[in-house]
Scaffold this motif. Sequence first.
Motif, PDB file in Angstrom:
ATOM      1  N   ARG A 249      33.095  -4.578  77.993  1.00  0.00           N
ATOM      2  CA  ARG A 249      31.851  -4.857  78.723  1.00  0.00           C
ATOM      3  C   ARG A 249      31.808  -4.155  80.078  1.00  0.00           C
ATOM      4  NH1 ARG A 249      31.753  -9.936  78.032  1.00  0.00           N
ATOM      5  NH2 ARG A 249      30.304  -9.899  76.305  1.00  0.00           N
ATOM      6  N   THR A 250      32.947  -4.108  80.796  1.00  0.00           N
ATOM      7  CA  THR A 250      32.937  -3.577  82.161  1.00  0.00           C
ATOM      8  C   THR A 250      33.859  -2.373  82.291  1.00  0.00           C
ATOM      9  OG1 THR A 250      34.781  -4.963  82.929  1.00  0.00           O
ATOM     10  CG2 THR A 250      32.566  -5.926  83.016  1.00  0.00           C
ATOM     11  N   VAL A 296      38.530   3.952  74.553  1.00  0.00           N
ATOM     12  CA  VAL A 296      38.085   2.662  75.080  1.00  0.00           C
ATOM     13  C   VAL A 296      36.913   2.941  76.016  1.00  0.00           C
ATOM     14  CG1 VAL A 296      38.802   0.512  76.179  1.00  0.00           C
ATOM     15  CG2 VAL A 296      40.494   1.905  74.981  1.00  0.00           C
ATOM     16  N   ALA A 297      35.747   2.376  75.717  1.00  0.00           N
ATOM     17  CA  ALA A 297      34.536   2.796  76.432  1.00  0.00           C
ATOM     18  C   ALA A 297      33.600   1.638  76.716  1.00  0.00           C
ATOM     19  CB  ALA A 297      33.798   3.856  75.613  1.00  0.00           C
ATOM     20  N   THR A 298      32.789   1.813  77.747  1.00  0.00           N
ATOM     21  CA  THR A 298      31.660   0.918  77.993  1.00  0.00           C
ATOM     22  C   THR A 298      30.467   1.411  77.183  1.00  0.00           C
ATOM     23  OG1 THR A 298      30.954   2.248  79.877  1.00  0.00           O
ATOM     24  CG2 THR A 298      32.421   0.387  80.339  1.00  0.00           C
ATOM     25  N   ASP A 299      29.465   0.553  77.031  1.00  0.00           N
ATOM     26  CA  ASP A 299      28.263   0.957  76.294  1.00  0.00           C
ATOM     27  C   ASP A 299      27.592   2.164  76.933  1.00  0.00           C
ATOM     28  OD1 ASP A 299      27.666  -0.759  73.987  1.00  0.00           O
ATOM     29  OD2 ASP A 299      27.767  -2.368  75.439  1.00  0.00           O
ATOM     30  N   VAL A 300      27.452   2.134  78.258  1.00  0.00           N
ATOM     31  CA  VAL A 300      26.761   3.222  78.947  1.00  0.00           C
ATOM     32  C   VAL A 300      27.500   4.536  78.757  1.00  0.00           C
ATOM     33  CG1 VAL A 300      26.034   4.110  81.190  1.00  0.00           C
ATOM     34  CG2 VAL A 300      25.688   1.701  80.634  1.00  0.00           C
ATOM     35  N   ASP A 320      25.887  -7.248  75.379  1.00  0.00           N
ATOM     36  CA  ASP A 320      25.017  -8.253  75.991  1.00  0.00           C
ATOM     37  C   ASP A 320      23.768  -8.504  75.158  1.00  0.00           C
ATOM     38  OD1 ASP A 320      26.726  -8.626  78.162  1.00  0.00           O
ATOM     39  OD2 ASP A 320      25.819  -6.983  79.289  1.00  0.00           O
ATOM     40  N   GLU A 321      23.276  -7.470  74.491  1.00  0.00           N
ATOM     41  CA  GLU A 321      22.097  -7.603  73.649  1.00  0.00           C
ATOM     42  C   GLU A 321      22.511  -7.503  72.184  1.00  0.00           C
ATOM     43  OE1 GLU A 321      19.111  -8.270  74.699  1.00  0.00           O
ATOM     44  OE2 GLU A 321      19.607  -8.149  76.829  1.00  0.00           O
ATOM     45  N   ARG A 354      26.315 -15.238  64.976  1.00  0.00           N
ATOM     46  CA  ARG A 354      25.260 -15.615  64.031  1.00  0.00           C
ATOM     47  C   ARG A 354      23.929 -14.963  64.420  1.00  0.00           C
ATOM     48  NH1 ARG A 354      28.812 -16.653  60.584  1.00  0.00           N
ATOM     49  NH2 ARG A 354      29.760 -18.728  60.566  1.00  0.00           N
ATOM     50  N   GLN A 355      23.669 -14.888  65.730  1.00  0.00           N
ATOM     51  CA  GLN A 355      22.434 -14.248  66.201  1.00  0.00           C
ATOM     52  C   GLN A 355      22.437 -12.770  65.854  1.00  0.00           C
ATOM     53  OE1 GLN A 355      21.702 -14.750  70.408  1.00  0.00           O
ATOM     54  NE2 GLN A 355      20.168 -13.129  70.437  1.00  0.00           N
ATOM     55  N   ILE A 356      23.583 -12.113  66.013  1.00  0.00           N
ATOM     56  CA  ILE A 356      23.698 -10.694  65.646  1.00  0.00           C
ATOM     57  C   ILE A 356      23.428 -10.513  64.156  1.00  0.00           C
ATOM     58  CG2 ILE A 356      25.321  -8.768  65.401  1.00  0.00           C
ATOM     59  CD1 ILE A 356      26.639  -9.723  68.003  1.00  0.00           C
TER      60      ILE A 356
END
Length: 614
Positions: A249-250, A296-300, A320-321, A354-356
Amino acid sequence: MTFEELGLSAPIIRAVTELGFVNPMPVQEQVIPLLLAHDTDIVALAQTGTGKTAAFGLPIVHQIDIALKKPQALILCPTRELCMQVASDLASYSKYLKGLHVLPVYGGAPISTQASKVREGVHILVATPGRLIDLMERKIVRLDHVHKVILDEADEMLNMGFTDSITTIFESLPEVRNTLLFSATMPPEIARIAKKYMSDAREITVGNKNMGAENIRHICHIVHARDKYAALKRIADFYPEIYGIVFCRTRKDTQEIADKLIQDGYSAEALHGDLSQSQRDFVMNKFRLRNLHILVATDVAARGIDVNDLSHVIQYNLPDEAAAYTHRSGRTGRAGKEGISIAIINVKEKNYVRQIERTSGITFEWAKVPGGKEICEKQLFNLIDKIDKIEVGYKNIAPYLPIIKKRLDIYDKDELIQRFLSVEFNRFLDYYKAAPDIDIADHRSDSRDIGRSSGKAKEGYGKLYINIGKVDGLFPNHLMEIISEHVKDGRQIAIGKVDIFQKHTIFEAPLESMASLKALSNELVYDDRKIVIREDAEDGVSPAKRRDNYQGSDFKRQGERRSYNDRNSGGDSRNSRGGEGRSSRGDSRSSGGDSRNSRSDSRSSSYGDRRKQR
């Protein structure tokens, strides 16, 4: 259909043939003829890795007027990595179109160099929004002759906050143009862009909207937060040929996890926003050349990474989304190949998973984190495969063979094999010999969670009960080995779903094999104990009812019949396997007291000791 039948020019056909393209992929088959035959706006929804770049790139290079050395096509990308990749692909497609120039413009590179190349003449601009606006404000780039505009990875561009930049760019474009929007998902923002900047757009969907690719296997492991790194190591060890991306995430987490992996001997590097452009290019070059196995990477930082043949995507932290999971997992399983996306989560993240599933239309396999025995077996077999496939340089080795044979003659065959394996495997064996079970045993809350048998067997299969389970160290591959070794005619039975409980296992087997498997009951032995296989009479019974029933069932251990109820009765008892203060299902919960219930057999005692060591 072939690329020739799509109507592309001979130089382009020659280029794509050299690239190994044989038949168009579904998105190419739909988009290319439409762009060649009509001046139309298109919204194309397809997952990453489905051939979108060629879908818009081949018609663009086909239609460019090489004599006009002005930007005629503009491709907007969310990141510099994707920008460079798309420009490289277009240059490959136009290899035999003499004089056609493709230029990537992006931040982090000298703007003077890019400005100079623009002035020399360029036909196709591939740009990140920020750098393009910078060049436009300096009066270096003019978009007067652009007749094709492509928004690649449009949903990612909006997620990164480029909405205002896109508005600025579109205000400088000619009113008469075609706009092509390529996206993996269809959030409301994409629909608004289509409505604002496109006219009678044709929508092309490959697969279902917002859905993940069907050729990706989605696995979920659930552990305590403190055990996430240990789980990551086990996954990396369980897949010896891993070539993948680990998402954090970070930036801080990314660097820390990469540093830990490097210290533990893994081929890993970090990719995040704190790196300079030269550092990013260096890391990505190593990764593309496979001199680096784990990124190993962040999304951005990872947006726009276009690397073929990734075997795994590992979600060390979930995005996050929920929709972003589709982008992450879509980096594996590309071009029709199979891939694996693994999520390492804690108990609090179960509902988010579950949401994913609901958002992306995928179904996770809830699986146990690989154990030490499984990992060592996998590593061993991988080594044997390498030995089997290695090309032996007989001539080069020949001068050394006499002295080698003389030195090794003191060992017999078995000892030589043992020593050879020790050289390769002592590290794994030492690390995993006392490694605890890091799975969370009590996280199952509904019939879809790990290890729980639910509903009826799939069509053509029935369910069987066998009286060994987790306390016996059983894994699905062990069960299949036990069965295959004792099938009399040497057939390989196609075992279906396997649900391993603490003291028993339920597994699916083809209906035609049920009788022969039940006939093996009492003939098989596991750890000096007779194995019982019987039909699962409760096929279709609810998981909660099944659990209650099996808590009261009987089984044979070394010829002595002992019931669960007998073992769990007796007043003040807490099962010793609950070394962390948790009692096992159906043990101390059903008793009324507080003392410890000791297990008589050494196997269970050692299991309890291992649990306490955690």
